[in-house]
Design a protein around this motif. Structure first.
Motif: not given
Length: 88
Positions: A43-71
């Protein structure tokens, strides 16, 4: 790098990251056979991927995180906890 808001692309990227998390967990489980990996790290593995890796990949792709801060939250619609407007 300019960042664009593309919710459909962001969701596809999130699904790809979730798939990569599953594949990496299966590969790690193949080499590290342990009950601890199954019940504690899993469970910690998946939580870490969802919370850490997903925003990083979205940032590298140049896409605003639809669930990120400031939304902001969507505006409430009449009939869902709001009083109807007075026509007078």
């Amino acid at each position: 790098m300019a960042r664009t808001r593309d919710d459909a692309r962001a969701r596809r990227i999130e699904l790809a990251v979730y798939g990569a998390a599953a594949v990496s967990y299966i590969v790690t489980g193949f080499f590290a056979r342990s009950a601890v990996l199954n019940w504690i790290v899993g469970p910690a593995w998946f939580i870490a991927w969802v919370t850490l890796v997903t925003p990083l990949v979205l940032r590298l792709a140049g896409v605003v995180d639809p669930d990120g801060p400031g939304v902001g939250l969507p505006a409430p619609t009449p009939g869902h906890g709001m009083k109807p407007e007075d026509p007078t």
